[in-house]
Design a protein around this motif. Sequence first.
Motif, PDB file in Angstrom:
ATOM      1  N   SER A   1     109.688 -53.053 -54.204  1.00  0.00           N
ATOM      2  CA  SER A   1     108.290 -52.577 -54.276  1.00  0.00           C
ATOM      3  C   SER A   1     108.122 -51.213 -54.876  1.00  0.00           C
ATOM      4  N   ARG A   2     107.151 -50.927 -55.319  1.00  0.00           N
ATOM      5  CA  ARG A   2     106.930 -49.463 -55.782  1.00  0.00           C
ATOM      6  C   ARG A   2     105.134 -49.322 -55.565  1.00  0.00           C
ATOM      7  N   MET A   3     104.928 -47.765 -55.119  1.00  0.00           N
ATOM      8  CA  MET A   3     103.724 -47.338 -55.181  1.00  0.00           C
ATOM      9  C   MET A   3     103.169 -47.040 -56.519  1.00  0.00           C
ATOM     10  N   TYR A   4     101.696 -47.130 -56.741  1.00  0.00           N
ATOM     11  CA  TYR A   4     101.034 -46.673 -57.938  1.00  0.00           C
ATOM     12  C   TYR A   4      99.974 -46.118 -57.480  1.00  0.00           C
ATOM     13  N   LEU A   5      99.788 -44.956 -58.301  1.00  0.00           N
ATOM     14  CA  LEU A   5      98.696 -44.230 -57.850  1.00  0.00           C
ATOM     15  C   LEU A   5      97.583 -44.313 -59.063  1.00  0.00           C
ATOM     16  N   ILE A   6      96.154 -44.558 -58.654  1.00  0.00           N
ATOM     17  CA  ILE A   6      95.163 -45.096 -59.601  1.00  0.00           C
ATOM     18  C   ILE A   6      94.256 -44.039 -60.002  1.00  0.00           C
ATOM     19  N   GLY A   7      94.383 -43.553 -61.225  1.00  0.00           N
ATOM     20  CA  GLY A   7      93.660 -42.033 -61.936  1.00  0.00           C
ATOM     21  C   GLY A   7      94.169 -40.978 -60.912  1.00  0.00           C
ATOM     22  N   GLU A   8      93.284 -40.200 -60.695  1.00  0.00           N
ATOM     23  CA  GLU A   8      93.366 -38.722 -59.786  1.00  0.00           C
ATOM     24  C   GLU A   8      93.208 -39.281 -58.624  1.00  0.00           C
ATOM     25  N   CYS A   9      94.407 -38.993 -57.538  1.00  0.00           N
ATOM     26  CA  CYS A   9      94.429 -39.401 -56.146  1.00  0.00           C
ATOM     27  C   CYS A   9      94.351 -38.217 -55.568  1.00  0.00           C
ATOM     28  N   SER A  10      93.963 -38.286 -54.116  1.00  0.00           N
ATOM     29  CA  SER A  10      93.874 -37.034 -53.137  1.00  0.00           C
ATOM     30  C   SER A  10      95.173 -36.626 -53.170  1.00  0.00           C
ATOM     31  N   ILE A  11      95.262 -35.177 -52.617  1.00  0.00           N
ATOM     32  CA  ILE A  11      96.577 -34.715 -52.362  1.00  0.00           C
ATOM     33  C   ILE A  11      97.020 -35.477 -51.214  1.00  0.00           C
ATOM     34  N   ALA A  12      96.333 -35.953 -50.068  1.00  0.00           N
ATOM     35  CA  ALA A  12      96.898 -36.470 -49.059  1.00  0.00           C
ATOM     36  C   ALA A  12      97.471 -37.945 -49.624  1.00  0.00           C
ATOM     37  N   ALA A  13      96.774 -38.815 -50.428  1.00  0.00           N
ATOM     38  CA  ALA A  13      97.348 -40.071 -50.857  1.00  0.00           C
ATOM     39  C   ALA A  13      98.857 -39.532 -51.899  1.00  0.00           C
ATOM     40  N   ARG A  14      98.671 -38.636 -52.529  1.00  0.00           N
ATOM     41  CA  ARG A  14      99.913 -38.386 -53.163  1.00  0.00           C
ATOM     42  C   ARG A  14     101.199 -37.906 -52.418  1.00  0.00           C
ATOM     43  N   ARG A  15     100.501 -37.102 -51.341  1.00  0.00           N
ATOM     44  CA  ARG A  15     101.776 -36.701 -50.477  1.00  0.00           C
ATOM     45  C   ARG A  15     102.199 -37.787 -49.725  1.00  0.00           C
ATOM     46  N   LYS A  32      95.143 -50.127 -38.091  1.00  0.00           N
ATOM     47  CA  LYS A  32      94.105 -50.198 -37.177  1.00  0.00           C
ATOM     48  C   LYS A  32      93.207 -48.960 -37.310  1.00  0.00           C
ATOM     49  N   ASP A  33      93.531 -47.809 -37.630  1.00  0.00           N
ATOM     50  CA  ASP A  33      92.559 -46.712 -37.901  1.00  0.00           C
ATOM     51  C   ASP A  33      92.022 -46.703 -39.270  1.00  0.00           C
ATOM     52  N   ARG A  34      92.498 -47.613 -40.082  1.00  0.00           N
ATOM     53  CA  ARG A  34      92.052 -47.794 -41.415  1.00  0.00           C
ATOM     54  C   ARG A  34      92.515 -46.337 -42.178  1.00  0.00           C
ATOM     55  N   SER A  35      93.781 -45.625 -41.851  1.00  0.00           N
ATOM     56  CA  SER A  35      94.248 -44.604 -42.491  1.00  0.00           C
ATOM     57  C   SER A  35      95.302 -45.377 -43.579  1.00  0.00           C
ATOM     58  N   LEU A  36      95.418 -44.356 -44.713  1.00  0.00           N
ATOM     59  CA  LEU A  36      96.360 -44.845 -45.911  1.00  0.00           C
ATOM     60  C   LEU A  36      97.650 -45.230 -45.425  1.00  0.00           C
ATOM     61  N   SER A  37      98.101 -46.395 -46.118  1.00  0.00           N
ATOM     62  CA  SER A  37      99.529 -46.748 -45.859  1.00  0.00           C
ATOM     63  C   SER A  37     100.503 -46.757 -47.106  1.00  0.00           C
ATOM     64  N   ALA A  38     101.610 -46.437 -46.953  1.00  0.00           N
ATOM     65  CA  ALA A  38     102.357 -46.444 -48.207  1.00  0.00           C
ATOM     66  C   ALA A  38     103.591 -47.138 -47.992  1.00  0.00           C
ATOM     67  N   GLN A  39     104.382 -47.749 -48.938  1.00  0.00           N
ATOM     68  CA  GLN A  39     105.573 -48.342 -48.920  1.00  0.00           C
ATOM     69  C   GLN A  39     106.406 -48.364 -50.166  1.00  0.00           C
ATOM     70  N   TRP A  40     107.681 -48.200 -50.124  1.00  0.00           N
ATOM     71  CA  TRP A  40     108.543 -48.284 -51.120  1.00  0.00           C
ATOM     72  C   TRP A  40     109.720 -49.153 -50.726  1.00  0.00           C
TER      73      TRP A  40
END
Length: 272
Positions: free
Chosen positions: A115-129, A232-240
């Motif tokens: 699996s891979r992550m994809y960033l859609i357009g310009e993402c927040s610094i937090a999302a990219r991090r 549960k807290d609706r924060s962003l999650s990522a996986q590779w």
Amino acid sequence: MSSITIKDSQGIAGMREACRLASEVLDYIAPHIKPGITTLEIDRLGAECMAAQGTVSATVGYQPPGYPPYPGHLCTSVNHVVCHGIPNEKPLKKGDIVNVDVTVITKDGWYGDNSRMYLIGECSIAARRLSSLTYEAMWLGIQQVKPGARLGDIGHAIQKFAEGHGLSVVREFCGHGIGQKFHEDPQVLHYGRPGTGQELVPGMTFTIEPMLNQGKRDIKELGNDGWTIITKDRSLSAQWEHTVLVTPTGYDVLTLSTGSPALPSFVTTTTT
């Protein structure tokens, strides 16, 4: 150890082929993943690529005990969805992040999973991090793989790095052995203590697929589709995710392809 399948040269060749084809699907869909595309369209593209390869999806119709059959050819987990997001008709928008998880089965019955992550357009610094640190965490785990090492070494490397950067590690889902079954032993936890757990031996193949959250590690099921898991807290999650082979001298990452992102600076080689 008895329930862990050790691949011989023929099995390793089968796994190489399956993993090459699994990463080819991600390469195929990557150029299309941009604002406006729906995850259902991503699913259609994945199915199209698998049909051209002569592989089939391991996820479509997949039904472990207590679950409804999974409807997608792949999983698309957007923003605060941790895993098993079902493709739907909602268009992706600028600032979204999405994990696309593909598992194929070859004609010879071998499974390749990545699996891979994809960033859609310009993402927040937090999302990219978050995406970048999760990618590095996976590679730190991969670098622990060698004969004589233990599964706890992988989990510890990931957990220490993630928590050191203020991220949390999802514990309810983990990597797994893979071969002519989708999920084999051993379970590969993304947290743990060094020197504990199953000893690694050449011929083992398994996935390393950390799920890291920006907020707390607690998760829950979304709605009642039986699959979608969110923070549960609706924060962003990522996986590779990569599928890895234990070699006599270290590791070989079987799901690398020309479209895979550049290696982190601390990784000098993809095989040891």
